[in-house]
Scaffold this motif. Sequence first.
Motif, short mmCIF file in Angstrom:
data_model
loop_
_atom_site.label_atom_id
_atom_site.label_comp_id
_atom_site.label_asym_id
_atom_site.label_seq_id
_atom_site.Cartn_x
_atom_site.Cartn_y
_atom_site.Cartn_z
N ASP A 294 0.77 -1.32 -0.11
CA ASP A 294 0.01 0.02 0.01
C ASP A 294 0.91 1.39 -0.17
N ARG A 295 1.96 1.32 0.80
CA ARG A 295 2.79 2.38 0.74
C ARG A 295 3.70 2.59 -0.58
N VAL A 296 3.96 1.49 -1.03
CA VAL A 296 4.67 1.68 -2.48
C VAL A 296 3.59 2.16 -3.67
N SER A 297 2.53 1.66 -3.58
CA SER A 297 1.38 2.03 -4.55
C SER A 297 0.85 3.49 -4.21
N ARG A 298 0.87 3.84 -2.99
CA ARG A 298 0.46 5.21 -2.77
C ARG A 298 1.57 6.18 -3.19
N LEU A 299 2.87 5.83 -2.94
CA LEU A 299 4.06 6.61 -3.20
C LEU A 299 3.98 6.93 -4.87
N ILE A 300 3.80 5.75 -5.91
CA ILE A 300 3.86 5.98 -7.19
C ILE A 300 2.77 7.09 -7.61
N ASP A 301 1.38 6.96 -7.11
CA ASP A 301 0.48 7.99 -7.11
C ASP A 301 0.61 9.02 -6.86
N GLU A 302 1.50 9.46 -5.54
CA GLU A 302 1.86 10.59 -4.94
C GLU A 302 2.99 11.36 -5.87
N THR A 303 3.43 10.64 -6.55
CA THR A 303 4.88 11.01 -7.12
C THR A 303 4.06 11.79 -8.49
N ALA A 304 3.38 11.00 -9.14
CA ALA A 304 2.55 11.54 -10.35
C ALA A 304 1.92 12.82 -10.07
N ARG A 305 1.07 12.95 -8.91
CA ARG A 305 0.33 14.20 -8.59
C ARG A 305 1.43 15.14 -8.38
N ILE A 306 2.36 14.90 -7.50
CA ILE A 306 3.28 16.11 -7.10
C ILE A 306 4.04 16.52 -8.26
N PHE A 307 4.64 15.62 -9.08
CA PHE A 307 5.28 16.01 -10.34
C PHE A 307 4.56 16.93 -11.28
N GLY A 308 3.31 16.40 -11.63
CA GLY A 308 2.33 17.31 -12.10
C GLY A 308 1.86 18.46 -11.74
N GLU A 309 1.70 18.78 -10.33
CA GLU A 309 1.49 19.90 -9.63
C GLU A 309 2.81 20.78 -9.32
N ARG A 310 4.00 20.23 -9.39
CA ARG A 310 5.26 20.76 -8.95
C ARG A 310 5.10 21.42 -7.71
N ASP A 311 4.77 20.40 -6.71
CA ASP A 311 4.31 20.67 -5.30
C ASP A 311 5.51 20.46 -4.57
N THR A 312 6.36 21.35 -4.50
CA THR A 312 7.97 21.18 -3.66
C THR A 312 7.57 20.79 -2.31
N ASP A 313 6.81 21.45 -1.52
CA ASP A 313 6.56 21.05 -0.08
C ASP A 313 6.31 19.76 0.02
N ALA A 314 5.38 19.29 -0.67
CA ALA A 314 5.13 17.70 -0.63
C ALA A 314 6.22 16.92 -1.02
N ALA A 315 6.86 17.31 -2.17
CA ALA A 315 8.22 16.51 -2.28
C ALA A 315 9.22 16.45 -1.46
N HIS A 316 9.49 17.55 -0.44
CA HIS A 316 10.37 17.79 0.58
C HIS A 316 9.97 16.76 1.46
N GLU A 317 8.60 16.59 1.75
CA GLU A 317 7.93 15.60 2.82
C GLU A 317 8.20 14.16 2.47
N ILE A 318 7.86 14.01 1.34
CA ILE A 318 7.83 12.44 1.08
C ILE A 318 9.43 12.08 0.93
N LEU A 319 10.23 12.90 0.70
CA LEU A 319 11.65 12.44 0.21
C LEU A 319 12.24 12.19 1.50
N GLN A 320 11.71 12.84 2.78
CA GLN A 320 12.43 12.78 4.02
C GLN A 320 11.80 11.59 4.43
N ASP A 321 10.22 11.30 4.45
CA ASP A 321 9.70 9.78 4.95
C ASP A 321 10.31 8.76 4.17
N GLU A 322 10.35 8.69 2.94
CA GLU A 322 10.64 7.43 2.23
C GLU A 322 12.10 7.33 2.33
#
Length: 224
Positions: free
Chosen positions: A130-158
């Motif tokens: 579930d974690r990996v599936s959600r990560l791929i989905d979030e990566t697509a969303r964050i990349f499309g939206e250029r959401d740098t704050d979310a990118a920082h947060e996910i990089l730290q967690d993962e």
Amino acid sequence: MVMEFFRGGADKELEQIEQTIQQMLIDCRHTFDAAINALLGGTDPDLVKKDIKKTDRRVNKAERDVRRELVVHTSVRGAQADIPMVLVSMSIVKDAERIGDYAKNIFDLARAGANLSTVEDLPELITHRDRVSRLIDETARIFGERDTDAAHEILQDEDEHLDEYDDIVIAQIDSEAPASQAVPIALLNRYFKRITAHSMNILTSLVMPIDRLDYYDEDNADRW
């Protein structure tokens, strides 16, 4: 950072490249979900084989299309071509394609006869699934939206999860479980790690300079 050129007056062809990469990630998640359910959920691999192959071909074609568009962009624009964009896009489109390859590797385990739907570690594997599936989905969303704050947060967690997958792989060496369980569990967690690392590499394009791309392909001890 390195993907900021997609904002403002970006050319239409560059915007199209961004959208293609985002769709590749969406397709990769679809492949991952179908493949992992064949391994953990008991789905008959033959029921999803055709769909997985079709999606994989679409991902591979998208990678070729992006590379072709980048060559055209460089040729047409000449000295005015956005060279940083070309370098970044070449890197992250490969990361996206590799996510699809590792998802297909998971399916290959199921096709080879591996079945982890009844193992003792199933709850943990489902959590990771579930974690990996959600990560791929979030990566697509964050990349499309250029959401740098979310990118920082996910990089730290993962980043912490990369070591966790390694620990599980190493634990299988001394496992008392039969090889028919220990080997697929080790390989699956290796694939979890690689999919996570490639997703993180894509997210680095939002928050790191170009020389730091592929940062998460390195082990912690080897990073500078």
